[in-house]
Design a protein around this motif. Structure first.
Motif, PDB file in Angstrom:
ATOM      1  N   LEU A  60       5.939   4.809  -9.118  1.00  0.00           N
ATOM      2  CA  LEU A  60       4.740   5.208  -9.504  1.00  0.00           C
ATOM      3  C   LEU A  60       4.678   6.610  -9.580  1.00  0.00           C
ATOM      4  N   ALA A  61       5.438   7.215  -8.598  1.00  0.00           N
ATOM      5  CA  ALA A  61       5.354   8.647  -8.622  1.00  0.00           C
ATOM      6  C   ALA A  61       5.684   9.372 -10.045  1.00  0.00           C
ATOM      7  N   ALA A  62       6.842   9.115 -10.540  1.00  0.00           N
ATOM      8  CA  ALA A  62       7.362   9.210 -11.814  1.00  0.00           C
ATOM      9  C   ALA A  62       6.076   9.048 -12.936  1.00  0.00           C
ATOM     10  N   THR A  63       5.602   8.188 -12.837  1.00  0.00           N
ATOM     11  CA  THR A  63       4.584   7.466 -13.695  1.00  0.00           C
ATOM     12  C   THR A  63       3.392   8.442 -13.824  1.00  0.00           C
ATOM     13  N   ILE A  64       3.040   8.589 -12.457  1.00  0.00           N
ATOM     14  CA  ILE A  64       1.687   9.459 -12.192  1.00  0.00           C
ATOM     15  C   ILE A  64       2.195  11.030 -12.691  1.00  0.00           C
ATOM     16  N   PHE A  65       3.394  11.469 -12.403  1.00  0.00           N
ATOM     17  CA  PHE A  65       3.848  12.693 -12.844  1.00  0.00           C
ATOM     18  C   PHE A  65       3.909  12.976 -14.319  1.00  0.00           C
ATOM     19  N   ALA A 114       4.699  19.663   1.721  1.00  0.00           N
ATOM     20  CA  ALA A 114       4.051  19.592   3.159  1.00  0.00           C
ATOM     21  C   ALA A 114       4.121  17.670   3.071  1.00  0.00           C
ATOM     22  N   LEU A 115       3.748  17.072   2.240  1.00  0.00           N
ATOM     23  CA  LEU A 115       3.527  15.725   2.306  1.00  0.00           C
ATOM     24  C   LEU A 115       4.739  14.708   1.856  1.00  0.00           C
ATOM     25  N   GLY A 116       5.559  15.331   0.969  1.00  0.00           N
ATOM     26  CA  GLY A 116       6.761  14.773   0.706  1.00  0.00           C
ATOM     27  C   GLY A 116       6.206  13.793  -0.577  1.00  0.00           C
ATOM     28  N   ILE A 117       7.408  13.372  -1.366  1.00  0.00           N
ATOM     29  CA  ILE A 117       7.116  12.360  -2.571  1.00  0.00           C
ATOM     30  C   ILE A 117       6.262  11.203  -2.305  1.00  0.00           C
ATOM     31  N   THR A 118       6.485  10.515  -0.854  1.00  0.00           N
ATOM     32  CA  THR A 118       5.652   9.298  -0.686  1.00  0.00           C
ATOM     33  C   THR A 118       4.397   9.626  -0.308  1.00  0.00           C
ATOM     34  N   GLY A 119       4.155  10.639   0.550  1.00  0.00           N
ATOM     35  CA  GLY A 119       3.173  11.140   1.066  1.00  0.00           C
ATOM     36  C   GLY A 119       2.177  11.410   0.004  1.00  0.00           C
ATOM     37  N   THR A 120       2.601  12.432  -1.001  1.00  0.00           N
ATOM     38  CA  THR A 120       1.855  12.651  -2.066  1.00  0.00           C
ATOM     39  C   THR A 120       1.487  11.603  -2.974  1.00  0.00           C
ATOM     40  N   PHE A 121       2.414  10.829  -3.292  1.00  0.00           N
ATOM     41  CA  PHE A 121       1.933   9.846  -4.516  1.00  0.00           C
ATOM     42  C   PHE A 121       1.616   8.567  -3.932  1.00  0.00           C
ATOM     43  N   LEU A 122       0.911   8.356  -3.030  1.00  0.00           N
ATOM     44  CA  LEU A 122       0.173   7.150  -2.578  1.00  0.00           C
ATOM     45  C   LEU A 122       0.932   6.250  -1.753  1.00  0.00           C
ATOM     46  N   GLY A 123       1.957   6.918  -1.045  1.00  0.00           N
ATOM     47  CA  GLY A 123       2.811   5.913  -0.427  1.00  0.00           C
ATOM     48  C   GLY A 123       2.135   5.215   0.799  1.00  0.00           C
ATOM     49  N   ASP A 124       1.127   5.651   1.112  1.00  0.00           N
ATOM     50  CA  ASP A 124       0.254   4.752   2.234  1.00  0.00           C
ATOM     51  C   ASP A 124       0.052   3.347   1.701  1.00  0.00           C
ATOM     52  N   TYR A 125      -0.479   3.233   0.450  1.00  0.00           N
ATOM     53  CA  TYR A 125      -0.747   2.067  -0.335  1.00  0.00           C
ATOM     54  C   TYR A 125       0.406   1.003  -0.338  1.00  0.00           C
ATOM     55  N   PHE A 126       1.583   1.682  -0.168  1.00  0.00           N
ATOM     56  CA  PHE A 126       2.983   0.903   0.002  1.00  0.00           C
ATOM     57  C   PHE A 126       3.396   0.481   1.402  1.00  0.00           C
ATOM     58  N   GLY A 127       2.528   0.851   2.202  1.00  0.00           N
ATOM     59  CA  GLY A 127       2.856   0.619   3.628  1.00  0.00           C
ATOM     60  C   GLY A 127       3.967   1.774   4.341  1.00  0.00           C
TER      61      GLY A 127
END
Length: 210
Positions: A60-65, A114-127
Protein backbone atom coordinates in the motif's frame (compact mmCIF):
# COMPACT_ATOMS: atom_id res chain seq x y z
CA UNK A 1 -5.41 53.00 -18.96
CA UNK A 2 -5.71 49.87 -16.82
CA UNK A 3 -2.46 48.30 -15.58
CA UNK A 4 -1.18 45.27 -17.50
CA UNK A 5 -1.91 42.85 -14.68
CA UNK A 6 -5.59 43.91 -14.67
CA UNK A 7 -5.88 42.55 -18.21
CA UNK A 8 -4.21 39.23 -17.33
CA UNK A 9 -6.45 36.19 -16.95
CA UNK A 10 -6.01 34.67 -13.51
CA UNK A 11 -7.19 31.11 -14.16
CA UNK A 12 -7.98 29.43 -17.46
CA UNK A 13 -10.93 27.19 -16.62
CA UNK A 14 -11.09 25.94 -20.21
CA UNK A 15 -7.99 23.82 -19.61
CA UNK A 16 -8.92 20.20 -18.90
CA UNK A 17 -5.57 19.68 -17.16
CA UNK A 18 -6.80 21.94 -14.33
CA UNK A 19 -9.75 19.67 -13.57
CA UNK A 20 -7.72 16.51 -14.05
CA UNK A 21 -5.27 17.80 -11.45
CA UNK A 22 -8.11 18.69 -9.07
CA UNK A 23 -9.60 15.19 -9.46
CA UNK A 24 -6.22 13.58 -8.78
CA UNK A 25 -5.79 15.67 -5.64
CA UNK A 26 -9.17 14.55 -4.34
CA UNK A 27 -8.73 10.92 -5.44
CA UNK A 28 -5.57 10.12 -3.49
CA UNK A 29 -6.77 10.53 0.13
CA UNK A 30 -10.14 9.06 -0.84
CA UNK A 31 -8.37 5.99 -2.25
CA UNK A 32 -6.11 5.32 0.71
CA UNK A 33 -8.85 5.89 3.26
CA UNK A 34 -11.24 3.48 1.53
CA UNK A 35 -8.54 0.84 1.00
CA UNK A 36 -7.16 1.18 4.54
CA UNK A 37 -10.59 0.84 6.12
CA UNK A 38 -11.31 -2.22 4.03
CA UNK A 39 -8.02 -3.62 5.30
CA UNK A 40 -8.91 -2.84 8.91
CA UNK A 41 -12.38 -4.36 8.75
CA UNK A 42 -11.89 -7.18 6.22
CA UNK A 43 -8.09 -7.67 5.89
CA UNK A 44 -8.42 -7.35 2.11
CA UNK A 45 -4.77 -6.50 1.41
CA UNK A 46 -3.40 -8.92 3.99
CA UNK A 47 -5.33 -11.76 2.34
CA UNK A 48 -4.11 -10.59 -1.07
CA UNK A 49 -0.52 -10.80 0.18
CA UNK A 50 -0.93 -14.28 1.62
CA UNK A 51 -1.59 -13.26 5.21
CA UNK A 52 1.54 -11.10 5.50
CA UNK A 53 0.25 -7.84 6.95
CA UNK A 54 3.59 -6.04 6.92
CA UNK A 55 4.20 -6.92 3.27
CA UNK A 56 0.67 -5.74 2.48
CA UNK A 57 1.37 -2.46 4.23
CA UNK A 58 4.53 -1.98 2.17
CA UNK A 59 2.48 -2.70 -0.94
CA UNK A 60 0.00 0.00 0.00
CA UNK A 61 2.88 2.37 0.79
CA UNK A 62 4.35 1.82 -2.69
CA UNK A 63 0.93 2.43 -4.25
CA UNK A 64 0.32 5.64 -2.28
CA UNK A 65 3.81 6.88 -3.13
CA UNK A 66 3.25 6.12 -6.83
CA UNK A 67 -0.12 7.85 -7.12
CA UNK A 68 1.42 10.77 -5.23
CA UNK A 69 4.02 11.12 -7.96
CA UNK A 70 1.28 10.96 -10.61
CA UNK A 71 -0.66 13.65 -8.73
CA UNK A 72 2.39 15.92 -8.60
CA UNK A 73 3.08 15.42 -12.33
CA UNK A 74 -0.53 16.26 -13.16
CA UNK A 75 -0.29 19.37 -10.99
CA UNK A 76 2.88 20.50 -12.75
CA UNK A 77 1.23 19.85 -16.11
CA UNK A 78 -1.80 21.90 -15.08
CA UNK A 79 0.45 24.80 -14.07
CA UNK A 80 2.23 24.75 -17.43
CA UNK A 81 -1.12 25.21 -19.18
CA UNK A 82 -2.16 28.12 -16.98
CA UNK A 83 -1.38 31.84 -17.36
CA UNK A 84 1.24 33.48 -15.19
CA UNK A 85 0.50 36.72 -13.41
CA UNK A 86 2.82 39.74 -13.31
CA UNK A 87 2.15 40.36 -9.61
CA UNK A 88 3.58 36.93 -8.82
CA UNK A 89 6.53 37.33 -11.15
CA UNK A 90 9.05 38.86 -8.76
CA UNK A 91 12.20 37.76 -6.96
CA UNK A 92 10.52 38.12 -3.55
CA UNK A 93 7.61 35.85 -4.50
CA UNK A 94 10.01 33.33 -6.00
CA UNK A 95 12.11 33.28 -2.83
CA UNK A 96 8.96 32.79 -0.74
CA UNK A 97 7.99 29.93 -3.04
CA UNK A 98 11.33 28.19 -2.61
CA UNK A 99 11.17 28.72 1.16
CA UNK A 100 7.73 27.08 1.25
CA UNK A 101 9.01 24.18 -0.84
CA UNK A 102 11.95 23.71 1.52
CA UNK A 103 9.83 23.90 4.68
CA UNK A 104 7.15 21.66 3.23
CA UNK A 105 9.65 18.99 2.25
CA UNK A 106 11.28 19.17 5.68
CA UNK A 107 7.91 18.50 7.32
CA UNK A 108 7.13 15.60 4.99
CA UNK A 109 10.56 13.95 5.16
CA UNK A 110 11.02 14.41 8.90
CA UNK A 111 7.56 13.01 9.67
CA UNK A 112 8.30 9.95 7.52
CA UNK A 113 11.62 9.54 9.32
CA UNK A 114 9.95 9.80 12.74
CA UNK A 115 7.12 7.38 11.94
CA UNK A 116 8.86 4.93 9.65
CA UNK A 117 7.25 3.40 6.57
CA UNK A 118 4.48 1.53 8.38
CA UNK A 119 3.75 4.45 10.69
CA UNK A 120 3.51 6.85 7.77
CA UNK A 121 1.52 4.65 5.42
CA UNK A 122 -1.38 3.54 7.60
CA UNK A 123 0.24 0.60 9.34
CA UNK A 124 -2.27 1.12 12.18
CA UNK A 125 -5.00 -0.23 9.92
CA UNK A 126 -2.96 -3.39 9.40
CA UNK A 127 -2.56 -3.94 13.14
CA UNK A 128 1.00 -2.60 13.09
CA UNK A 129 0.79 -0.13 15.96
CA UNK A 130 3.51 2.13 17.30
CA UNK A 131 4.56 1.67 20.93
CA UNK A 132 4.25 5.35 21.81
CA UNK A 133 2.86 8.53 20.32
CA UNK A 134 5.53 10.53 18.49
CA UNK A 135 5.71 13.96 20.09
CA UNK A 136 9.05 15.24 18.78
CA UNK A 137 9.69 17.24 15.61
CA UNK A 138 7.75 17.76 13.41
CA UNK A 139 4.78 16.66 15.52
CA UNK A 140 5.54 19.35 18.09
CA UNK A 141 4.92 21.87 15.29
CA UNK A 142 1.74 20.41 13.79
CA UNK A 143 -0.29 17.25 14.30
CA UNK A 144 -0.39 16.59 10.54
CA UNK A 145 3.05 17.48 9.15
CA UNK A 146 2.66 15.26 6.10
CA UNK A 147 -0.52 17.01 5.00
CA UNK A 148 0.49 20.56 5.85
CA UNK A 149 3.97 20.03 4.44
CA UNK A 150 2.47 18.79 1.18
CA UNK A 151 0.14 21.81 1.07
CA UNK A 152 3.11 24.15 1.55
CA UNK A 153 4.92 22.45 -1.33
CA UNK A 154 1.92 22.92 -3.61
CA UNK A 155 1.76 26.61 -2.73
CA UNK A 156 5.51 26.98 -3.13
CA UNK A 157 5.35 25.55 -6.66
CA UNK A 158 2.49 27.89 -7.54
CA UNK A 159 4.53 30.92 -6.44
CA UNK A 160 7.74 29.78 -8.15
CA UNK A 161 5.85 29.39 -11.43
CA UNK A 162 3.83 32.60 -10.86
CA UNK A 163 0.54 30.75 -11.41
CA UNK A 164 -2.68 31.94 -9.72
CA UNK A 165 -4.26 28.60 -10.72
CA UNK A 166 -1.69 26.91 -8.50
CA UNK A 167 -2.88 28.97 -5.55
CA UNK A 168 -6.45 27.91 -6.33
CA UNK A 169 -5.44 24.24 -6.48
CA UNK A 170 -3.49 24.64 -3.23
CA UNK A 171 -6.69 25.81 -1.55
CA UNK A 172 -8.35 22.67 -2.88
CA UNK A 173 -5.49 20.54 -1.53
CA UNK A 174 -5.91 22.06 1.93
CA UNK A 175 -9.68 21.54 1.89
CA UNK A 176 -9.32 17.90 0.82
CA UNK A 177 -6.74 17.23 3.54
CA UNK A 178 -8.81 18.91 6.24
CA UNK A 179 -11.79 16.75 5.30
CA UNK A 180 -9.57 13.64 5.29
CA UNK A 181 -8.26 14.49 8.77
CA UNK A 182 -11.81 14.70 10.14
CA UNK A 183 -12.22 11.04 9.20
CA UNK A 184 -8.70 9.76 9.80
CA UNK A 185 -7.86 11.24 13.21
CA UNK A 186 -10.88 9.87 15.14
CA UNK A 187 -10.55 6.47 13.46
CA UNK A 188 -6.84 6.18 14.27
CA UNK A 189 -7.45 7.39 17.82
CA UNK A 190 -10.06 4.66 18.27
CA UNK A 191 -7.60 2.00 17.02
CA UNK A 192 -5.15 2.93 19.76
CA UNK A 193 -7.90 3.36 22.35
CA UNK A 194 -9.06 -0.17 21.55
CA UNK A 195 -5.53 -1.46 22.12
CA UNK A 196 -5.37 0.25 25.50
CA UNK A 197 -8.73 -1.22 26.48
CA UNK A 198 -7.52 -4.68 25.49
CA UNK A 199 -4.31 -4.20 27.47
CA UNK A 200 -6.25 -3.08 30.52
CA UNK A 201 -8.60 -6.05 30.20
CA UNK A 202 -5.61 -8.37 29.88
CA UNK A 203 -4.05 -7.00 33.04
CA UNK A 204 -7.28 -7.48 34.97
CA UNK A 205 -7.54 -11.04 33.71
CA UNK A 206 -3.96 -11.68 34.71
CA UNK A 207 -4.60 -10.44 38.24
CA UNK A 208 -7.66 -12.69 38.56
CA UNK A 209 -5.60 -15.74 37.65
CA UNK A 210 -2.99 -15.07 40.34
Amino acid sequence: MAPAYAQTKLVDFDQKSLFISACSIAFNPLFWNIVARQEYHNKVLTKLFGGRSQTACYGLAATIFSIGIVRDLLYERALRHQPSHPLLDSDLVTYIGYALLACGNILVISSTWALGITGTFLGDYFGILMDDIVTGFPFNVTDAPMYYGSTMSFLGSALVYSKPAGILLTGWVLLVYLVALRFENPFTAEIYAKRERERAAGKKEGKKQR
